[in-house]
Write a protein that holds these residues in place. Structure first.
Motif, PDB file in Angstrom:
ATOM      1  N   THR A  85      -1.525   4.332  -1.306  1.00  0.00           N
ATOM      2  CA  THR A  85      -2.595   4.306  -2.304  1.00  0.00           C
ATOM      3  C   THR A  85      -3.939   4.624  -1.676  1.00  0.00           C
ATOM      4  OG1 THR A  85      -2.789   1.920  -2.013  1.00  0.00           O
ATOM      5  CG2 THR A  85      -1.478   2.690  -3.871  1.00  0.00           C
ATOM      6  N   ARG A  86      -4.172   4.082  -0.477  1.00  0.00           N
ATOM      7  CA  ARG A  86      -5.441   4.304   0.219  1.00  0.00           C
ATOM      8  C   ARG A  86      -5.188   4.266   1.719  1.00  0.00           C
ATOM      9  NH1 ARG A  86      -9.585   0.337   1.095  1.00  0.00           N
ATOM     10  NH2 ARG A  86     -11.408   1.416   1.858  1.00  0.00           N
ATOM     11  N   VAL A  97       3.417   3.644  -1.684  1.00  0.00           N
ATOM     12  CA  VAL A  97       3.860   3.859  -3.062  1.00  0.00           C
ATOM     13  C   VAL A  97       5.002   4.864  -3.182  1.00  0.00           C
ATOM     14  CG1 VAL A  97       1.690   3.168  -4.120  1.00  0.00           C
ATOM     15  CG2 VAL A  97       2.007   5.556  -3.431  1.00  0.00           C
ATOM     16  N   GLU A 119      -2.484  10.096   1.658  1.00  0.00           N
ATOM     17  CA  GLU A 119      -3.177   9.270   0.661  1.00  0.00           C
ATOM     18  C   GLU A 119      -3.009   9.937  -0.697  1.00  0.00           C
ATOM     19  OE1 GLU A 119      -7.683   7.980  -0.438  1.00  0.00           O
ATOM     20  OE2 GLU A 119      -7.087   7.737   1.660  1.00  0.00           O
ATOM     21  N   GLY A 174       0.799  -1.223   0.000  1.00  0.00           N
ATOM     22  CA  GLY A 174       0.000   0.000   0.000  1.00  0.00           C
ATOM     23  C   GLY A 174       0.825   1.263   0.000  1.00  0.00           C
ATOM     24  N   GLY A 204      -3.055   7.852  -3.781  1.00  0.00           N
ATOM     25  CA  GLY A 204      -3.430   6.983  -4.884  1.00  0.00           C
ATOM     26  C   GLY A 204      -2.162   6.434  -5.506  1.00  0.00           C
ATOM     27  N   LYS A 205      -2.307   5.778  -6.643  1.00  0.00           N
ATOM     28  CA  LYS A 205      -1.135   5.226  -7.325  1.00  0.00           C
ATOM     29  C   LYS A 205      -0.425   6.335  -8.091  1.00  0.00           C
ATOM     30  CE  LYS A 205      -2.916   0.589  -7.896  1.00  0.00           C
ATOM     31  NZ  LYS A 205      -3.272  -0.469  -8.840  1.00  0.00           N
ATOM     32  N   PHE A 206       0.883   6.248  -8.140  1.00  0.00           N
ATOM     33  CA  PHE A 206       1.663   7.177  -8.959  1.00  0.00           C
ATOM     34  C   PHE A 206       1.709   6.624 -10.380  1.00  0.00           C
ATOM     35  CE2 PHE A 206       4.200   8.313  -4.954  1.00  0.00           C
ATOM     36  CZ  PHE A 206       3.437   9.426  -4.713  1.00  0.00           C
ATOM     37  N   ARG A 207       1.577   7.517 -11.348  1.00  0.00           N
ATOM     38  CA  ARG A 207       1.676   7.118 -12.750  1.00  0.00           C
ATOM     39  C   ARG A 207       2.710   7.989 -13.436  1.00  0.00           C
ATOM     40  NH1 ARG A 207      -3.740   8.581 -14.696  1.00  0.00           N
ATOM     41  NH2 ARG A 207      -3.879   9.651 -12.737  1.00  0.00           N
TER      42      ARG A 207
END
Length: 103
Positions: free
Chosen positions: A42-43, A24, A65, A22, A67-70
């Motif tokens: 991520t959460r 990231v 929090e 979880g 979220g996902k890194f892109r």
């Protein structure tokens, strides 16, 4: 030996924090005007918060929090110069894309 720097604490614990499902990312930031360590998740869940510290070696740990890194699409940039104290550091500034300029 005196108090460890935030950079030392960050280096010592980052692998441990990144191994928690979880998490990231990690970073060094400022919380209430003081240096702190940021752990990006991520959460935000109670279970995850129980696995992460709120303080380490005298530094506040802020769980964020995110979220996902892109990865973002790369863009062209040109070198610039940043002067910090008595030394210059390289820095890059965004440059308009040729494709965008043609539109």
């Amino acid at each position: 030996m005196g108090k460890k720097t935030i950079e030392q604490v960050f280096q010592e614990h980052t692998d441990e924090w990144m191994s928690v499902p979880g998490v990231v990312g990690t970073g060094i930031g400022v919380c209430d005007g003081e240096p702190c360590i940021r752990i990006f998740v991520t959460r935000m869940t109670r279970g995850l918060l129980q696995k992460l510290p709120s303080e380490t070696d005298g530094y506040v740990v802020d769980v964020v929090e995110s979220g996902k890194f892109r990865a973002r699409e790369p863009y062209a940039c040109e070198p610039a110069e940043v002067v910090r104290g008595d030394r210059s550091l390289p820095r890059f500034t965004p440059r308009a894309r040729e494709a965008s300029a043609a539109s």
